[in-house]
Design an enzyme around this catalytic site. Structure first.
Site, PDB file in Angstrom:
ATOM      1  N   HIS A   1       0.896  -1.096   0.054  1.00 26.89           N
ATOM      2  CA  HIS A   1      -0.182   0.079   0.060  1.00 26.89           C
ATOM      3  C   HIS A   1       1.058   1.187  -0.061  1.00 26.89           C
ATOM      4  O   HIS A   1       0.481   2.269  -0.793  1.00 26.89           O
ATOM      5  CB  HIS A   1      -0.936   0.051   1.218  1.00 26.89           C
ATOM      6  CG  HIS A   1      -1.657   1.400   1.484  1.00 26.89           C
ATOM      7  ND1 HIS A   1      -2.869   1.315   0.785  1.00 26.89           N
ATOM      8  CD2 HIS A   1      -1.400   2.417   2.050  1.00 26.89           C
ATOM      9  CE1 HIS A   1      -3.329   2.467   1.106  1.00 26.89           C
ATOM     10  NE2 HIS A   1      -2.510   3.280   1.720  1.00 26.89           N
ATOM     11  N   GLU A   2       1.717   1.141   1.014  1.00 28.38           N
ATOM     12  CA  GLU A   2       2.568   2.564   1.143  1.00 28.38           C
ATOM     13  C   GLU A   2       3.479   2.730  -0.175  1.00 28.38           C
ATOM     14  O   GLU A   2       3.677   3.975  -0.762  1.00 28.38           O
ATOM     15  CB  GLU A   2       3.421   2.610   2.394  1.00 28.38           C
ATOM     16  CG  GLU A   2       2.704   2.458   3.449  1.00 28.38           C
ATOM     17  CD  GLU A   2       1.914   3.808   3.757  1.00 28.38           C
ATOM     18  OE1 GLU A   2       2.157   4.796   3.117  1.00 28.38           O
ATOM     19  OE2 GLU A   2       0.669   3.576   4.394  1.00 28.38           O
TER      20      GLU A   2
ATOM     21  N   HIS B   1       3.638   6.586  -6.934  1.00 28.63           N
ATOM     22  CA  HIS B   1       2.835   7.728  -7.386  1.00 28.63           C
ATOM     23  C   HIS B   1       3.767   9.036  -7.469  1.00 28.63           C
ATOM     24  O   HIS B   1       3.655   9.821  -8.495  1.00 28.63           O
ATOM     25  CB  HIS B   1       1.794   7.896  -6.743  1.00 28.63           C
ATOM     26  CG  HIS B   1       0.832   9.064  -7.163  1.00 28.63           C
ATOM     27  ND1 HIS B   1       0.687  10.338  -6.656  1.00 28.63           N
ATOM     28  CD2 HIS B   1      -0.344   8.924  -8.059  1.00 28.63           C
ATOM     29  CE1 HIS B   1       0.055  11.003  -7.373  1.00 28.63           C
ATOM     30  NE2 HIS B   1      -0.715  10.132  -8.178  1.00 28.63           N
TER      31      HIS B   1
END
Length: 422
Positions: free
Chosen positions: A403-404, A410
């Site tokens: 997730h991180e 991004h």
């Protein structure tokens, strides 16, 4: 943002430039365009006013719903269990005696706080299905005030979608998403349900056989026709599941294979397949990191070369926050065309920060100019660091890391597109 600005953005996208926008630049520009349109910029004054009113009301309703969710547990009415000696038989007289008892015609009843450990204990261990049902219903009863807020919120969202030209809020929300339409989402969910139904039904039948043994004394190994098995309800699951866990498929534990290095290598392979980028472990200079357990990963694109740096801080230490997070230490930007003289700052004002802030940068293959490469930190708490060998991660830790890392990529890979656009 004004309607004229929106028109200018549309005109820019429609104009045939001598050097066309790249796919990444077009994707970012279209994201801006959709966000502006979803914000009602293009609406006439009356519709725009209505959009703002609905947006404010939706925000207020959302806060009210959250406040109710936080405060509601303290307002749960107690659950009455009548004939406690019968319904709670086998749970121990001391346990039953310590529960609040009724008086008068309710003298045989006990009362249980639905948020208490006593309620959980009854839900998981009481022999009587009637007792477990009372607890289940009491723990999941509706609150008319919360239902009213949800109904209001749904109506406001529907009205907002109509103002923006969509039939439903789902249609509005999915317009720029991968699924595109509510029909696609429903089709996907139905296909999942159809695919998993046989396996799920087999698991339910195991619970039904366990209940038949519990209720009727039928041996668990006997082949009882499925049609004769009792129905399993939601309040039966917790007490029956331990009886059939040995029959459920078992898989080998994954932890020995999930060392931090192995997971990082898997992430690198995944991002290489998706975006053509990979992680390259790099040594650190003295004073570059704040703890010896911190590792540096250079993010490398298959054609552009190095595009950023990620520092991973994964292990426990005194004074470190246990929350999982990512931090952007330095963003990406083009630096060789920066008008430093126009900043109005004294020459050398940034010298104490070291080189690279204003004029220095890295050359990226296939791109004009020089760029300040982004730096991101991933901070998590996966237990004690083992300097002598690999440290295994739990499955939940792997999910957290994935997730991180999504946030980090991004920033590293997609954020530079914004810089190019401007």
């Amino acid at each position: 943002m004004t309607p004229l600005t929106l028109q200018a953005l549309k005109a820019t996208l429609e104009y045939s430039h001598s050097v066309p926008y790249s796919d990444a630049e077009m994707a970012v520009a279209m994201t801006f365009l959709r966000d502006f349109e979803r914000s009602g910029i293009q609406l006439p004054p009356a519709a725009r006013k209505r959009f703002v009113e609905l947006s404010d009301s939706i925000l207020l309703s959302g806060r009210t719903m959250m406040n109710n969710a936080i405060n509601y547990p303290s307002q749960f009415p107690l659950i009455e269990i009548p004939e406690a000696d019968r319904l709670l038989a086998g749970m121990g007289s001391s346990f039953v005696d310590n529960l609040p008892h009724g008086s008068g015609h309710s003298k045989s009843s006990v009362f249980v706080d639905p948020t208490s450990s006593e309620a959980q204990w009854i839900a998981h261990t009481a022999r009587s299905g009637e007792a477990r049902k009372l607890i289940y219903v009491g723990m999941n009863r509706t609150d008319p005030k919360r239902v009213e807020v949800v109904d209001t919120l749904l109506k406001q969202r529907a009205d907002l979608a109509n103002v923006l030209g969509s039939e439903t809020y789902a249609e509005l929300a999915l317009r720029d998403k991968m699924a595109k339409t509510p029909e696609n989402v429903n089709g996907f969910l139905q296909s999942l349900a159809k695919h998993h139904r046989p396996a799920a039904q087999a698991d339910v039948n195991l619970l039904r056989r366990a209940k038949a043994q519990n209720v009727n004394g039928v041996k668990h190994t006997q082949k009882v026709p499925t049609a004769n098995l009792p129905q399993v309800y939601a309040w039966d699951r917790d007490i029956l599941q331990p009886n059939v866990s040995y029959e459920l498929p078992k898989s080998a534990p994954l932890d020995p294979y999930l060392s931090a290095g192995t997971v990082m290598n898997g992430l690198s392979m995944l991002f290489d397949r998706l975006y053509g980028i990979s992680f390259r472990p790099a040594s650190v200079a003295p004073g570059e990191v704040w703890d010896s357990s911190v590792r540096r990963l250079d993010v490398v694109h298959e054609t552009e070369g190095p595009i950023g740096v990620i520092y991973t801080d994964l292990w426990s230490r005194p004074g470190k926050s246990g929350a999982a997070a990512h931090f952007t230490v330095r963003c990406s930007r083009r630096v060789d065309d920066d008008d430093a003289a126009g900043d109005g700052l004294e020459p050398g004002w940034d010298a104490y920060m070291g080189p690279g802030l204003e004029t220095e940068g890295a050359t990226i293959h296939g791109k004009e100019g020089k760029f300040q490469l982004p730096i991101v930190v991933l901070s998590m708490d996966f237990g004690q660091f083992n300097p002598l060998g690999p440290t295994s991660l739990s499955w939940s830790s792997v999910e957290t890391l994935f997730h991180e890392m999504g946030h980090a990529i991004h920033c590293e890979y997609f954020f530079p597109c914004l810089i190019v656009l401007y």
